[in-house]
Each structure stands twice: as structure tokens, then as C-alpha cells.
Motif scaffolding. Structure first.
Motif, PDB file in Angstrom:
ATOM      1  N   SER A 141       3.334  -1.195  16.583  1.00  0.00           N
ATOM      2  CA  SER A 141       4.144  -2.659  15.656  1.00  0.00           C
ATOM      3  C   SER A 141       5.297  -3.189  14.753  1.00  0.00           C
ATOM      4  CB  SER A 141       3.538  -3.780  14.739  1.00  0.00           C
ATOM      5  OG  SER A 141       2.806  -2.750  13.752  1.00  0.00           O
ATOM      6  N   THR A 142       5.687  -3.956  15.078  1.00  0.00           N
ATOM      7  CA  THR A 142       7.146  -4.170  13.519  1.00  0.00           C
ATOM      8  C   THR A 142       6.207  -4.449  12.254  1.00  0.00           C
ATOM      9  OG1 THR A 142       8.509  -5.370  15.447  1.00  0.00           O
ATOM     10  CG2 THR A 142       9.134  -5.296  12.597  1.00  0.00           C
ATOM     11  N   ALA A 143       5.240  -4.729  12.135  1.00  0.00           N
ATOM     12  CA  ALA A 143       4.631  -4.773  11.010  1.00  0.00           C
ATOM     13  C   ALA A 143       4.368  -2.786  10.812  1.00  0.00           C
ATOM     14  CB  ALA A 143       3.517  -5.018  10.830  1.00  0.00           C
ATOM     15  N   GLU A 144       4.128  -2.209  11.289  1.00  0.00           N
ATOM     16  CA  GLU A 144       3.919  -0.469  11.363  1.00  0.00           C
ATOM     17  C   GLU A 144       5.379   0.435  10.842  1.00  0.00           C
ATOM     18  OE1 GLU A 144       3.745   3.052  13.531  1.00  0.00           O
ATOM     19  OE2 GLU A 144       2.552   1.784  13.856  1.00  0.00           O
ATOM     20  N   VAL A 146      13.244 -10.020  13.250  1.00  0.00           N
ATOM     21  CA  VAL A 146      12.494  -9.047  12.965  1.00  0.00           C
ATOM     22  C   VAL A 146      11.615  -8.881  14.877  1.00  0.00           C
ATOM     23  CG1 VAL A 146      10.363  -9.120  12.202  1.00  0.00           C
ATOM     24  CG2 VAL A 146      12.830 -10.172  10.802  1.00  0.00           C
ATOM     25  N   ASP A 147      11.006  -8.073  14.728  1.00  0.00           N
ATOM     26  CA  ASP A 147      10.524  -8.410  16.108  1.00  0.00           C
ATOM     27  C   ASP A 147      10.897  -8.565  17.801  1.00  0.00           C
ATOM     28  OD1 ASP A 147       7.645  -7.691  16.739  1.00  0.00           O
ATOM     29  OD2 ASP A 147       7.076  -9.710  17.229  1.00  0.00           O
ATOM     30  N   THR A 153       5.872 -10.839  14.465  1.00  0.00           N
ATOM     31  CA  THR A 153       7.058 -11.856  14.129  1.00  0.00           C
ATOM     32  C   THR A 153       6.918 -12.681  13.232  1.00  0.00           C
ATOM     33  OG1 THR A 153       9.221 -12.437  15.008  1.00  0.00           O
ATOM     34  CG2 THR A 153       7.006 -13.604  15.434  1.00  0.00           C
ATOM     35  N   ILE A 154       5.923 -12.931  12.687  1.00  0.00           N
ATOM     36  CA  ILE A 154       5.431 -13.999  11.688  1.00  0.00           C
ATOM     37  C   ILE A 154       4.938 -13.023  10.323  1.00  0.00           C
ATOM     38  CG2 ILE A 154       3.715 -15.726  10.028  1.00  0.00           C
ATOM     39  CD1 ILE A 154       6.266 -16.738  12.142  1.00  0.00           C
ATOM     40  N   GLY A 155       4.171 -12.686  10.487  1.00  0.00           N
ATOM     41  CA  GLY A 155       3.258 -11.488  10.147  1.00  0.00           C
ATOM     42  C   GLY A 155       4.600 -10.070   9.245  1.00  0.00           C
ATOM     43  N   SER A 156       5.435  -9.820   9.900  1.00  0.00           N
ATOM     44  CA  SER A 156       6.345  -8.698   9.703  1.00  0.00           C
ATOM     45  C   SER A 156       7.534  -9.776   8.967  1.00  0.00           C
ATOM     46  CB  SER A 156       7.324  -8.660  10.786  1.00  0.00           C
ATOM     47  OG  SER A 156       5.875  -7.659  11.737  1.00  0.00           O
ATOM     48  N   CYS A 157       7.944 -10.589   9.507  1.00  0.00           N
ATOM     49  CA  CYS A 157       9.098 -12.036   8.365  1.00  0.00           C
ATOM     50  C   CYS A 157       8.107 -12.358   7.089  1.00  0.00           C
ATOM     51  CB  CYS A 157       8.951 -13.003   8.654  1.00  0.00           C
ATOM     52  SG  CYS A 157      10.481 -12.960  10.194  1.00  0.00           S
ATOM     53  N   LEU A 158       7.167 -12.133   6.898  1.00  0.00           N
ATOM     54  CA  LEU A 158       6.300 -12.470   5.379  1.00  0.00           C
ATOM     55  C   LEU A 158       6.368 -11.445   4.968  1.00  0.00           C
ATOM     56  CD1 LEU A 158       4.083 -15.566   6.453  1.00  0.00           C
ATOM     57  CD2 LEU A 158       6.453 -15.482   5.566  1.00  0.00           C
ATOM     58  N   TYR A 208      -1.084  -6.584   7.539  1.00  0.00           N
ATOM     59  CA  TYR A 208      -2.035  -6.311   8.054  1.00  0.00           C
ATOM     60  C   TYR A 208      -2.314  -7.490   9.399  1.00  0.00           C
ATOM     61  CZ  TYR A 208      -6.678  -5.930   9.555  1.00  0.00           C
ATOM     62  OH  TYR A 208      -7.991  -5.926  10.478  1.00  0.00           O
ATOM     63  N   VAL A 209      -1.685  -8.488   8.880  1.00  0.00           N
ATOM     64  CA  VAL A 209      -1.816  -9.677  10.327  1.00  0.00           C
ATOM     65  C   VAL A 209      -0.549  -8.948  11.279  1.00  0.00           C
ATOM     66  CG1 VAL A 209      -0.926 -12.385  11.129  1.00  0.00           C
ATOM     67  CG2 VAL A 209      -2.516 -11.538   9.044  1.00  0.00           C
ATOM     68  N   GLY A 210       0.594  -9.101  11.124  1.00  0.00           N
ATOM     69  CA  GLY A 210       1.280  -7.891  12.279  1.00  0.00           C
ATOM     70  C   GLY A 210       0.323  -7.132  12.759  1.00  0.00           C
ATOM     71  N   LEU A 211      -0.146  -5.564  12.162  1.00  0.00           N
ATOM     72  CA  LEU A 211      -0.734  -4.733  12.662  1.00  0.00           C
ATOM     73  C   LEU A 211      -1.822  -4.916  13.544  1.00  0.00           C
ATOM     74  CD1 LEU A 211      -0.309  -1.678  12.764  1.00  0.00           C
ATOM     75  CD2 LEU A 211      -2.329  -2.178  10.285  1.00  0.00           C
TER      76      LEU A 211
END
Length: 338
Positions: A137-140, A90-91, A28-33, A164-167
């Protein structure tokens, strides 16, 4: 498609708020950023709100300092939500995942509401949503959003690190069940942008405080309960346990996986006492689905092999309830071949 639908509404410069779920994790943090670093390239005014602070091992990510923490600055968060033209979940896929106070603000907001998430059963409150439970992941999903729009050149170093952090975190360092080669392809693309994979891994997985390490040891040596007959294991941590080791948000991250990692164990749980509830994190192997337990008995949900929920009973009552529930699944658990 939904990618194009969302993008068309963002052609003009907008006031956008990106929101993370409570007890924020790497996805959630990686995807937001990642979305933040993408959207600001088009001149949008972008704010990020998290219900509470992220673990320290995520606070190094570029842009984290821009995040408004609702718990400590509810007035600022309210103003940002009130002024937003668009709000992204997000996420997560229902506003209650942000906590009682923040969820009310989001539900009552006049902004257009979008969702990007990979969890099942999204709430029917979003004007548009990118929802795919097969995604790692949401990052994906965010990478696929940018890719579908033909804008991969927008993925700069800051955006790539965030993705990459989210993934990395939501796949358990690519150790969880993955349904396609897409996460590996994305990881390779991100690597080729020049990000330092080794440094990111060290910042996330080799940055334990002494308190967190001692808490981990205590949880495994003193609080781990293994039921070999039921092929189930759990760890329970009271507020007293947590305070003893100067607990900080994120210190229990991954603890449940130690219980699940025991040979022949099919399902595991971590029970953590909060101020007004017991938080349960579930993990499982193979075909045994823990999200149905989280959903049916603990007001939660999630993925087949990773889910969460809450209990408003005491710790002891919650443990007794959980053991009774797991006993009901004995035949299904014993049928799992590892």
C-alpha cells in the motif's frame, strides 16, 4: 535515496498540497491524512484536495474535515494548487487519475511535484518519487519514509490511525497477496501506539447503510453472471440499479470480491455505469494478471490481481467486449491452479 531527497526539500516551512485520486479509497485518504499529520508537526502549511467525496466509512478519520473536495469547491482547490510550493500525488502516479478538471490544474501548476505510490508505470512528470510496486500500500511507503528518516516518534495517534486505514483497506484486511512481513510489522507497531484496532475495523466494515446492504444483496442475487467454462464472473450495475438503492460513493466497494470468491473462479469484474462511461474493477487469483487487460483494452491499469479501467461504450456493448476478451485468455485462465 528518494526519501532523503524529498525530506531535504522540506526542511524549511513550505506550502504543501496533498492530492488524492478520484473515487478515493482507504489508501489514498488514509495516506493523505497520515502525511498531513506528519508534515504539520514541522510547521508546514498543508492542504489536502480530493477530486470527490470519500465514502462515509472513511469520513471519521481525524483531519478528514480539512479536505477540499474539488467537485464541490473547484475555486478553492484551484487557489490552493496555485499557491502551493510542493504538490504530492498520493496513491496514484499520473494526474489524469484525479479527473479531467483537477488534472489540468495539477499539470499546469508551477509547484514542485512529488509522487508516493505503489502502482506500476508512473508518469515521467515528477521531480522526485517514491515508487515501489512490491509495497502492499501507499500507507506502507509513508511508514517506511518516516522510519528511514529515523522519526518514528512522530507517529502519534492520528497519524497511526490514518496509516492503519490505508494498510487495512489496500490489503483487504491482510487477505491479498503480500510480498513480505513488513505490513504485519507495521500493523504491530501501529497497534502499540494505542490505536483501537477493533473500533477502526468496525467503522470501516460494519457501517453499511440499509441501501448499501440491499444493493449488495440485489447485485449478488440478480446481477451476478458466472461463466464456469471461462472461470470468470462479473456483476453489472446500471445507473437505474444504483439509483434504486440510493447509491452513495463507496457503496460498491468490495462487491467484485464476492464474484471472485466463488469456488474455481479465477477472474472477476464489476461494471458500474457512470454519467459518461462504464467503470470496470478487475480482480484475479494466483498468477493471472488482470492489469494487462485493464491497460490494453480499457485505458486503465493497476496491480496484477487488482486493476481498473473505463469503457465509453454502452453497458451491453462493454459486457460483450469483455466476454470476447476473456475468451481470448481461456487457455491461460484454465492453466491456473487454485
Amino acid at each position: 535515496n528518494e526519501y532523503q531527497n524529498i525530506y531535504k526539500q522540506l526542511i524549511e516551512k513550505r506550502k504543501i498540497v496533498l492530492t488524492a485520486h478520484a473515487s478515493p479509497d482507504g489508501d489514498t485518504i488514509g495516506s493523505c491524512l497520515a502525511l498531513y499529520h506528519y508534515l504539520i508537526q514541522f510547521g508546514h502549511q498543508v492542504k489536502i484536495i480530493s477530486p470527490n467525496v470519500a465514502p462515509k466509512f472513511l469520513q471519521w478519520i481525524s483531519g478528514y474535515e480539512q479536505i477540499t473536495i474539488y467537485d464541490t469547491h473547484p475555486g478553492i482547490a484551484k487557489q490552493e494548487i496555485d499557491e502551493a510550493e510542493f504538490i504530492f500525488a498520493v496513491d496514484y502516479n499520473a494526474f489524469h487519475r484525479t479527473g479531467e478538471g483537477m488534472s489540468i490544474l495539477l499539470e499546469n501548476a508551477s509547484a514542485v511535484k512529488f509522487m508516493i505510490d505503489h502502482h506500476p508505470n508512473p508518469a515521467d512528470i515528477f521531480e522526485a518519487k517514491i515508487s515501489d510496486t512490491s509495497a502492499s500500500s501507499t500507507a506502507e511507503l509513508i511508514f517506511r519514509f518516516i522510519e528511514d528518516l529515523g522519526q518514528l516518534e512522530k507517529i502519534n495517534k492520528e497519524l497511526a490511525e490514518s496509516l492503519y486505514v490505508g494498510l487495512l483497506t489496500d490489503t483487504g484486511s491482510f487477505s491479498f497477496s503480500i510480498n513480505s512481513d513488513k505490513p504485519y510489522i507495521i500493523a504491530a507497531f501501529l497497534y502499540n501506539t494505542g490505536i483501537d484496532i477493533q473500533a477502526i475495523n468496525q467503522r470501516i466494515y460494519s457501517a453499511f447503510t440499509e441501501g448499501r446492504l440491499r444493493l449488495t444483496g440485489y447485485a449478488i442475487s440478480e446481477k451476478l453472471v458466472v461463466n464456469n467454462e471461462l472461470r470468470f464472473a462479473y456483476i453489472s450495475l446500471t445507473k437505474e440499479d444504483l439509483n434504486r438503492f440510493d447509491h452513495q460513493n463507496g457503496d460498491t466497494e468490495g462487491l467484485v470480491n464476492y464474484a471472485l470468491g466463488i469456488e474455481n473462479i479465477v477472474a472477476a469484474a464489476l461494471l458500474t455505469e457512470k454519467d459518461d462511461k462504464i467503470r470496470l474493477s478487475f480482480r484475479s487469483k494466483s498468477s493471472f494478471a488482470v492489469n494487462k487487460i485493464a491497460n490494453e483494452y480499457f485505458e486503465g491499469g493497476g496491480h496484477k490481481n487488482a486493476a481498473g479501467g473505463n469503457s465509453f461504450l454502452s453497458m451491453q456493448e462493454t459486457i460483450e467486449k469483455l466476454n470476447k476478451i476473456i475468451t481470448q485468455y481461456k487457455s491461460e485462465i484454465n492453466a491456473v491452479q487454485l
